[in-house]
Design an enzyme around this catalytic site. Structure first.
Site, short mmCIF file in Angstrom:
data_model
loop_
_atom_site.label_atom_id
_atom_site.label_comp_id
_atom_site.label_asym_id
_atom_site.label_seq_id
_atom_site.Cartn_x
_atom_site.Cartn_y
_atom_site.Cartn_z
N LYS A 1 0.84 -1.20 0.00
CA LYS A 1 0.00 0.00 0.00
C LYS A 1 0.88 1.26 0.00
O LYS A 1 0.70 2.15 -0.80
CB LYS A 1 -0.90 -0.04 1.24
CG LYS A 1 -1.88 1.09 1.33
CD LYS A 1 -2.81 0.87 2.51
CE LYS A 1 -3.58 2.14 2.79
NZ LYS A 1 -4.51 2.01 3.91
N GLU B 1 10.39 -4.64 4.77
CA GLU B 1 10.48 -6.03 4.33
C GLU B 1 10.20 -6.13 2.83
O GLU B 1 10.95 -6.76 2.07
CB GLU B 1 9.46 -6.92 5.07
CG GLU B 1 9.74 -7.10 6.55
CD GLU B 1 9.10 -6.03 7.42
OE1 GLU B 1 8.78 -4.94 6.89
OE2 GLU B 1 8.95 -6.26 8.63
N GLY C 1 -4.95 -2.11 5.13
CA GLY C 1 -4.11 -3.23 4.67
C GLY C 1 -4.78 -4.58 4.90
O GLY C 1 -4.82 -5.43 4.01
N ARG C 2 -5.33 -4.77 6.08
CA ARG C 2 -5.91 -6.09 6.41
C ARG C 2 -7.29 -6.29 5.79
O ARG C 2 -7.93 -7.31 6.02
CB ARG C 2 -5.95 -6.28 7.92
CG ARG C 2 -6.57 -5.12 8.69
CD ARG C 2 -6.22 -5.17 10.16
NE ARG C 2 -6.69 -4.01 10.90
CZ ARG C 2 -6.03 -2.86 11.05
NH1 ARG C 2 -4.86 -2.72 10.46
NH2 ARG C 2 -6.51 -1.87 11.76
N GLU D 1 -4.92 -7.01 14.71
CA GLU D 1 -4.41 -5.68 14.35
C GLU D 1 -5.57 -4.67 14.42
O GLU D 1 -5.37 -3.50 14.73
CB GLU D 1 -3.78 -5.68 12.94
CG GLU D 1 -2.91 -4.47 12.68
CD GLU D 1 -2.03 -4.60 11.45
OE1 GLU D 1 -0.80 -4.70 11.58
OE2 GLU D 1 -2.57 -4.58 10.33
N HIS E 1 -5.62 -33.86 17.23
CA HIS E 1 -4.52 -34.70 17.73
C HIS E 1 -3.39 -33.87 18.32
O HIS E 1 -2.28 -34.36 18.46
CB HIS E 1 -4.02 -35.61 16.61
CG HIS E 1 -5.10 -36.55 16.16
ND1 HIS E 1 -5.31 -37.77 16.75
CD2 HIS E 1 -6.07 -36.39 15.23
CE1 HIS E 1 -6.35 -38.35 16.17
NE2 HIS E 1 -6.83 -37.54 15.25
N LYS F 1 9.27 -0.79 14.38
CA LYS F 1 9.82 -0.44 13.05
C LYS F 1 10.87 0.65 13.20
O LYS F 1 11.95 0.59 12.61
CB LYS F 1 8.70 0.13 12.17
CG LYS F 1 7.76 -0.86 11.55
CD LYS F 1 6.98 -0.12 10.46
CE LYS F 1 5.64 -0.73 10.17
NZ LYS F 1 4.83 0.07 9.26
O1 F6P Z 1 1.99 -4.23 9.95
C1 F6P Z 1 1.55 -2.94 9.67
C2 F6P Z 1 1.05 -2.78 8.28
O2 F6P Z 1 0.83 -1.45 8.04
C3 F6P Z 1 -0.22 -3.59 8.00
O3 F6P Z 1 -1.37 -2.99 8.42
C4 F6P Z 1 -0.13 -3.73 6.52
O4 F6P Z 1 -0.98 -4.72 6.08
C5 F6P Z 1 1.34 -4.07 6.36
O5 F6P Z 1 1.99 -3.26 7.33
C6 F6P Z 1 1.93 -3.86 5.00
O6 F6P Z 1 1.91 -2.53 4.59
P1 F6P Z 1 2.12 -2.11 3.09
O7 F6P Z 1 1.04 -2.73 2.25
O8 F6P Z 1 2.07 -0.61 3.05
O9 F6P Z 1 3.48 -2.62 2.65
#
Ligand code: F6P
Length: 542
Positions: A206, A212, A268-269, A354, A385, A505
């Site tokens: 987003k 990452e 995002g979620r 979240e 199990h 972060k």
């Molecule tokens: O973990 C925080 C967060 O902002 C989530 O809400 C989101 O889904 C994720 O990081 C990834 O963010 P982006 O789509 O901006 O890379």
């Protein structure tokens, strides 16, 4: 009044709990032979049996009163009307617009966003058709056979879950992989057997700034370029982006013509049905993707319009609050009896935790009660199990959601009847247990009886649908999205921000140079962190 505990229904529920906590489901079922039929609702093709919950008609009445006092109806309308209900980020929350039918109108700041949603969907469909048919060629002229989604959090969990859930409907001639972790192993293992000339990367972010994702995307770029002769032009053929941030996408070198847009009003979620679902569409095709959106929309309409007493997400949300805040249950187990839903609990963890892992109300006051339970689970019957022992005989109360489908996608001998027999057996065993008398009557020696007693009275919901289809998956996800929303409204919290992920972060950014730079920069952390950093620096060089 900002804390939910000041509501009169909350207080009434607290004293009502004293009565209900002493009732056993055995008695409730014996007293009302029709309970199992009466306490069930069907909507949009999903059947919810909630009779095995520790509730009475009075509990329901009070929970519904709590929903009313919390102004749930007005809050639902506010969300669907594009009001900025994400107050700390001053944003509308409109994932429901992502699945609104063409021709619908949902306004954000006076602008109808539905036409844009459909224009992106059309662009995704066109792209997906070209890739799936082989018309889209890689840099060397070969067709694309491998798709790697790079994203994390909502830009990964939804796509992975949906791909696994709908694998049955996917293009089996193509390979789909997902890279999320900054741990290099994730990337290395995802691509080790892939031919770069046949591999397309979808960089899904987003913000297009997430550490990452950007690190993995740069690694992917280097991996791809190294194999394709270092020609920068190849990036346009092997990388597309899904983002709200065109400037950063261009900076990365991806042609913004190959960018699939979404908007800041998609959390995002809550984004698996936006362009973040591009990998899903590539896997299952545009028609199946649209069927999934239709499933979402059917559940949205049910949530928006159905009276609360027969409203599936509202009921599930209220039960979650009931156990969380009155029974002090700390978790909810989600137990899909469908192998394809193996990533569904992991997906729900972000959605629920979240969203509702918050300690202050919308007004910034202490919330005054427990919020988000911990969601967890594994597909049945595997869990039986391992951890079911604790659910049956442990000292904690773990409300469970069982999810089952009448028709299997892979009909193999008697497997499906056996699978479903286990669903029904588990919910029955949890609710009714086995008394000492029953255990003794089986000839069990006295000393062993306590070990073999199941006290029962362990609550569960059973959700049943005909078959796992793209449409059903959409309904199921929307069911949980709106249940999470309902819970957030009751707690009077902002379910749509995520400030809790920020601190870690920022600290990581500060520590990175302390690990990499030579000579070692001065360390000004606490003694534990300083010591760990020094130890790591020593060990990595040894
Ligand atoms: O973990 C925080 C967060 O902002 C989530 O809400 C989101 O889904 C994720 O990081 C990834 O963010 P982006 O789509 O901006 O890379």
């Amino acid at each position: 009044m900002t804390s939910p505990i000041t509501r009169s229904a909350w207080n009434a529920l607290a004293s009502h709990y004293e009565t209900v906590s002493k009732l056993h489901l055995r008695q409730l079922f014996a007293d009302d032979p029709k309970r199992g039929e009466r306490m069930a609702v069907e909507a949009a093709g999903l059947y919810l049996d909630y009779s095995k919950n520790r509730i009475t008609d009075e509990t329901l009445r009070l929970l519904l009163q709590l929903a009313q006092e919390s102004e749930l109806r007005a809050r639902i309308d506010a969300m669907f009307h594009g009001e900025k209900i994400n107050v700390t980020e001053k944003r509308a929350v409109l994932h429901v617009a992502l699945r609104a039918p063409r021709g619908a109108s949902i306004l954000v700041d006076g602008k109808n966003v539905v036409p844009e949603v459909h224009s992106v969907l059309d662009k995704m469909a066109d792209f997906s058709e070209r890739v799936r048919s082989g018309a889209w060629k890689g840099h060397t002229g070969k067709r694309i056979r491998n798709v790697v989604n790079i994203g994390i959090g909502g830009s990964d969990l939804g796509p992975v879950m949906a791909y696994e859930a709908l694998k049955h409907y996917s293009e089996r001639g193509m390979v789909f992989r997902f890279v999320s972790n900054i741990d290099g192993t994730d990337f290395a293992e995802a691509v080790w057997d892939l031919d770069p000339s046949e591999t397309l990367f979808i960089v899904s972010s987003k913000t297009f700034t997430t550490l990452e994702t950007m690190t993995n995307a740069q690694t992917a770029r280097a991996w791809s370029l190294a194999a394709l002769g270092g020609d920068e032009k190849s990036v346009a053929k092997h990388f597309v982006a899904v983002s709200t941030n065109a400037a950063e996408v261009a900076k990365f070198g991806i042609d913004t013509a190959n960018m699939f847009e979404f908007w800041d009003w998609v959390g995002g979620r809550y984004s698996m049905d936006s362009a973040i679902g591009l990998s899903t569409m590539l896997a299952i095709g545009p028609d199946n993707f649209r069927a999934m959106l239709d499933g979402f929309h059917q559940m949205d309409e049910h949530f928006r319009t159905a009276p609360f007493e027969v409203n599936l997400p509202v009921l599930m949300g209220l039960f979650a609050v009931w156990y969380n805040d009155f029974f002090s249950a700390q978790t909810v187990a989600v137990l899909p009896y469908e192998q394809y839903l193996k990533r569904f609990p992991a997906y729900l963890q972000q959605l629920a935790m979240e969203s509702n892992g918050k300690h202050v109300t919308l007004e910034g006051d202490a919330v005054g009660c427990d919020t988000a339970p911990i969601y967890w689970g594994e597909p049945g019957t595997n869990g039986q199990h391992s951890f079911y022992q604790l659910i049956h005989q442990g000292t904690r109360l773990i409300p469970c959601d069982f999810i089952a489908f009448a028709k299997p996608l892979n009909l193999l001998g008697r497997h499906h009847d056996m699978l479903l027999a286990n669903v029904f057996a588990q919910t029955e065993a949890l609710a009714f247990g086995k008394t000492p008398e029953q255990v003794k009557a089986e000839g069990t020696p006295d000393w062993l009886v306590p070990h073999r007693v199941f006290e029962g009275n362990r609550p569960s919901n059973t959700i049943m649908a005909e078959q796992l289809t793209p449409e059903t998956l959409g309904k199921l996800v929307a069911l949980y999205e709106h249940s999470v929303f309902t819970q957030g409204v009751i707690w009077n919290i902002d379910s749509f921000d995520q400030w809790g992920v920020e601190l870690g972060k920022v600290l990581a950014q500060r520590i990175i140079p302390e690990l990499e730079n030579d000579p070692q920069p001065a360390l000004n952390h606490d003694s534990s962190t300083n010591n760990l950093i020094r130890r790591y620096r020593r060990l990595k060089k040894s």
